[in-house]
Design a protein around this motif. Sequence first.
Motif, PDB file in Angstrom:
ATOM      1  N   ILE A 199       6.278  12.003  -7.485  1.00 56.31           N
ATOM      2  CA  ILE A 199       5.923  10.989  -8.490  1.00 56.31           C
ATOM      3  C   ILE A 199       6.847   9.773  -8.344  1.00 56.31           C
ATOM      4  O   ILE A 199       6.442   8.642  -8.550  1.00 56.31           O
ATOM      5  CB  ILE A 199       6.000  11.581  -9.914  1.00 56.31           C
ATOM      6  CG1 ILE A 199       5.111  12.824 -10.012  1.00 56.31           C
ATOM      7  CG2 ILE A 199       5.580  10.546 -10.958  1.00 56.31           C
ATOM      8  CD1 ILE A 199       5.452  13.727 -11.184  1.00 56.31           C
ATOM      9  N   ALA A 203       4.004   8.168  -5.404  1.00 56.54           N
ATOM     10  CA  ALA A 203       3.234   7.465  -6.436  1.00 56.54           C
ATOM     11  C   ALA A 203       3.698   6.020  -6.629  1.00 56.54           C
ATOM     12  O   ALA A 203       3.117   5.267  -7.412  1.00 56.54           O
ATOM     13  CB  ALA A 203       3.291   8.219  -7.764  1.00 56.54           C
ATOM     14  N   ASN A 220      -3.218   7.145  -7.745  1.00 57.20           N
ATOM     15  CA  ASN A 220      -3.674   7.889  -6.577  1.00 57.20           C
ATOM     16  C   ASN A 220      -4.203   9.242  -7.046  1.00 57.20           C
ATOM     17  O   ASN A 220      -3.432  10.113  -7.459  1.00 57.20           O
ATOM     18  CB  ASN A 220      -2.507   8.050  -5.593  1.00 57.20           C
ATOM     19  CG  ASN A 220      -2.939   8.692  -4.298  1.00 57.20           C
ATOM     20  OD1 ASN A 220      -3.759   9.619  -4.299  1.00 57.20           O
ATOM     21  ND2 ASN A 220      -2.406   8.213  -3.199  1.00 57.20           N
ATOM     22  N   ILE A 223      -2.719  12.433  -5.404  1.00 58.05           N
ATOM     23  CA  ILE A 223      -1.382  12.814  -5.886  1.00 58.05           C
ATOM     24  C   ILE A 223      -1.491  13.465  -7.273  1.00 58.05           C
ATOM     25  O   ILE A 223      -0.759  14.394  -7.595  1.00 58.05           O
ATOM     26  CB  ILE A 223      -0.435  11.592  -5.907  1.00 58.05           C
ATOM     27  CG1 ILE A 223      -0.242  11.058  -4.488  1.00 58.05           C
ATOM     28  CG2 ILE A 223       0.925  11.948  -6.504  1.00 58.05           C
ATOM     29  CD1 ILE A 223       0.585   9.788  -4.405  1.00 58.05           C
ATOM     30  N   ALA A 224      -2.464  12.994  -8.082  1.00 61.40           N
ATOM     31  CA  ALA A 224      -2.652  13.577  -9.420  1.00 61.40           C
ATOM     32  C   ALA A 224      -2.943  15.077  -9.330  1.00 61.40           C
ATOM     33  O   ALA A 224      -2.538  15.844 -10.203  1.00 61.40           O
ATOM     34  CB  ALA A 224      -3.777  12.864 -10.153  1.00 61.40           C
ATOM     35  N   THR A 227       0.424  16.884  -9.040  1.00 64.91           N
ATOM     36  CA  THR A 227       1.530  16.486  -9.917  1.00 64.91           C
ATOM     37  C   THR A 227       1.143  16.641 -11.383  1.00 64.91           C
ATOM     38  O   THR A 227       1.695  15.971 -12.245  1.00 64.91           O
ATOM     39  CB  THR A 227       1.947  15.023  -9.667  1.00 64.91           C
ATOM     40  OG1 THR A 227       0.768  14.198  -9.786  1.00 64.91           O
ATOM     41  CG2 THR A 227       2.537  14.827  -8.286  1.00 64.91           C
ATOM     42  N   GLY A 231      -0.298  11.377 -11.028  1.00 60.37           N
ATOM     43  CA  GLY A 231      -0.625  10.458  -9.932  1.00 60.37           C
ATOM     44  C   GLY A 231      -1.221   9.137 -10.402  1.00 60.37           C
ATOM     45  O   GLY A 231      -1.285   8.186  -9.637  1.00 60.37           O
ATOM     46  N   HIS A 233      -0.152   6.629 -11.739  1.00 59.99           N
ATOM     47  CA  HIS A 233       1.164   6.101 -12.084  1.00 59.99           C
ATOM     48  C   HIS A 233       1.130   4.604 -12.369  1.00 59.99           C
ATOM     49  O   HIS A 233       1.985   4.090 -13.076  1.00 59.99           O
ATOM     50  CB  HIS A 233       2.116   6.426 -10.933  1.00 59.99           C
ATOM     51  CG  HIS A 233       3.541   6.549 -11.351  1.00 59.99           C
ATOM     52  ND1 HIS A 233       3.961   7.404 -12.340  1.00 59.99           N
ATOM     53  CD2 HIS A 233       4.666   5.902 -10.920  1.00 59.99           C
ATOM     54  CE1 HIS A 233       5.276   7.274 -12.493  1.00 59.99           C
ATOM     55  NE2 HIS A 233       5.718   6.364 -11.652  1.00 59.99           N
TER      56      HIS A 233
END
Length: 372
Positions: A199, A203, A220, A223-224, A227, A231, A233
């Motif tokens: 993150i 991110a 993104n 990435i979410a 995480t 993501g 972010h």
Amino acid sequence: MNKPNIIWTNVLIFSITGLVALIGVPWYGVVYGYDGYHLLATVLCIGYCGMSITAGYHRLWSHHAYETNIVIRIIYAIGGAFALQNSALHWSSDHRVHHRYVDNNEKDPYSAKKGFWYSHIGWMLREYQRERYDDYTNVPDLKRDPVVMWQHKNYIWLSAATNFGIPLAIGFWHGDIWGMLLTVGVLRLVISHHVTFFINSLAHLWGHQPYSDKNSAKDNALIAYFTFGEGYHNYHHSFQFDYRNGIRWWQFDPTKWLIWSLDKLGLAGNLRRCGNERIEKAKAQMLLQKANDGLSKLPNADEIRDKLHTEYEHLIEHINQAYEAKKAWLEMKKNDLIEAYDKSEAMKQYKELKSNLQEQRERWNSLVAQYA
Ligand SMILES: [Zn+2]
Ligand SMILES: [Zn+2]
């Protein structure tokens, strides 16, 4: 200039657990084997550590995006110690500095402008901001939370007890102490560490910026997924007090779903959200800027630029009118003394302005899509 001192505790923890996860865990698997219980226990503990950080340390304590009772706070405090990411007090203090001075290489503790390695893990390996370590002046509210202070004072033994005690207890119950120490103990810790670290690093480096480009934070969806929803972010840095990071219902944000469920169960309250009007305006502003940037590369684009600005202004006007009418209608709906006729008039007006706004949105989106 001399480099700051190395923090050996962190270097040893990260490198030993990393090596054991990379070599010891697969070796034990090949020689003795793992079963479904190892996998299940590891996944559940990754979830517990991860959500204690995202729902507890981050959205509750760092940003006050909602409130929750003492039992849930104790569960987060224990999970945070299990995640081995320092006390909630320390973590939140760092995180508030990060938001305040984001991308400032001197002040942001994990500035992504210093590169992937530094923002991911490098910032924890040397005493880069030694002078700030015991300075908790930016978290006076958290000093008043007895759970936060209890965890801060007892952090060392709490993290030792959870990191050894939980895998040992599960291993004892399952009849494979070493296997559980390796999976629930080490592998879980390493995965949990690095997904949180993403993150701060990924991110801020990889993704798009629908709400603001004033800082490096990115949205993104990929990435979410690993995480727990963090993501999104770019949204988070734009509207940090919002309990959601992924604002659409379908956007993967299990932290938001947890907080929402706690609220529905009566275990949390005062969930804060940013109004749609502000979000929509921020997005339109960003699109205008991107389209302008795209146009600056074209010759003789003055006419298009004028059209773009006119359409943008129309859009903002329509947004103002539609949301104003919605507010008026909701106000009337609440008030029983108003005549039924007035209420239905207000609703009619709101519906009309809403459909005007929708038309303008479509015009705007198809226009900017050509240049942004
Ligand atoms: Zn950030
Ligand atoms: Zn934050």
